[in-house]
Design a protein around this motif. Structure first.
Motif, PDB file in Angstrom:
ATOM      1  N   SER A 124      34.832  41.104  44.970  1.00 57.29           N
ATOM      2  CA  SER A 124      33.856  41.863  45.747  1.00 57.29           C
ATOM      3  C   SER A 124      32.480  41.232  45.560  1.00 57.29           C
ATOM      4  O   SER A 124      32.269  40.391  44.669  1.00 57.29           O
ATOM      5  N   LYS A 125      31.535  41.653  46.361  1.00 63.05           N
ATOM      6  CA  LYS A 125      30.166  41.155  46.201  1.00 63.05           C
ATOM      7  C   LYS A 125      29.627  41.569  44.833  1.00 63.05           C
ATOM      8  O   LYS A 125      28.928  40.806  44.170  1.00 63.05           O
ATOM      9  N   ALA A 126      29.963  42.775  44.392  1.00 64.54           N
ATOM     10  CA  ALA A 126      29.522  43.239  43.069  1.00 64.54           C
ATOM     11  C   ALA A 126      30.129  42.375  41.960  1.00 64.54           C
ATOM     12  O   ALA A 126      29.434  41.988  41.015  1.00 64.54           O
ATOM     13  N   GLU A 127      31.413  42.065  42.069  1.00 64.58           N
ATOM     14  CA  GLU A 127      32.045  41.219  41.056  1.00 64.58           C
ATOM     15  C   GLU A 127      31.368  39.848  41.003  1.00 64.58           C
ATOM     16  O   GLU A 127      31.195  39.273  39.925  1.00 64.58           O
ATOM     17  N   ARG A 128      30.953  39.338  42.146  1.00 68.01           N
ATOM     18  CA  ARG A 128      30.249  38.052  42.169  1.00 68.01           C
ATOM     19  C   ARG A 128      28.916  38.170  41.449  1.00 68.01           C
ATOM     20  O   ARG A 128      28.510  37.274  40.699  1.00 68.01           O
ATOM     21  N   GLY A 129      28.201  39.273  41.675  1.00 68.77           N
ATOM     22  CA  GLY A 129      26.930  39.490  40.992  1.00 68.77           C
ATOM     23  C   GLY A 129      27.088  39.564  39.484  1.00 68.77           C
ATOM     24  O   GLY A 129      26.331  38.944  38.735  1.00 68.77           O
TER      25      GLY A 129
END
Length: 139
Positions: A124-129
């Motif tokens: 997810s975008k959060a996991e990437r962050g």
């Protein structure tokens, strides 16, 4: 520029990483709006302690694809994830079943795979962050 606040709650056990509860709403600034009772319950009082740790800057283009009784939202996101002094480019196609059979969703994913050099990604975008913050690979 439109700003969207998204709150996502864990992943459903039945469908692995493809199912989760999600709440979205337009917001004007950086302060989270937590007036939904389900979100307040989910955060269990931690809402006052929330602070940004990374940002996602994205321009989204979206279309609805109708296939028989199924409606699938196809979104193209272009942008970047920024955490502290690090950033990672973002270019993804997101497919979300809005109605109908999941079979149509996977059939569309196979069609996309035939015409573009895309590959399946599950971060997810959060996991990437969070990976950027931990200085781990984002891909």
């Amino acid at each position: 520029m439109e700003r969207i606040q998204t709150v996502k709650a864990g992943y459903g056990a039945a469908a692995g990483s493809f199912t989760r509860e999600e709440w979205e709403r337009p917001v004007a600034g950086d302060t989270p709006i937590l007036d939904d009772p389900q979100i307040r319950d989910l955060l269990a009082g931690a809402g006052q302690k929330l602070a940004p740790v990374f940002e996602v800057h994205v321009k989204r283009h979206s279309w609805n694809v109708i296939d028989g009784d199924a409606t699938i939202e196809a979104a193209l996101d272009l942008g970047k994830v920024v955490a502290a002094d690090r950033e990672a480019p973002l270019c993804e196609i997101e497919l979300e079943k809005k109605a109908g059979s999941p079979t149509a969703l996977f059939a569309l994913a196979r069609k996309v795979n035939l015409i573009t050099p895309a590959h399946l990604g599950i971060l997810s975008k959060a996991e990437r962050g969070y990976r950027l913050l931990a200085r781990r690979p984002v891909r």
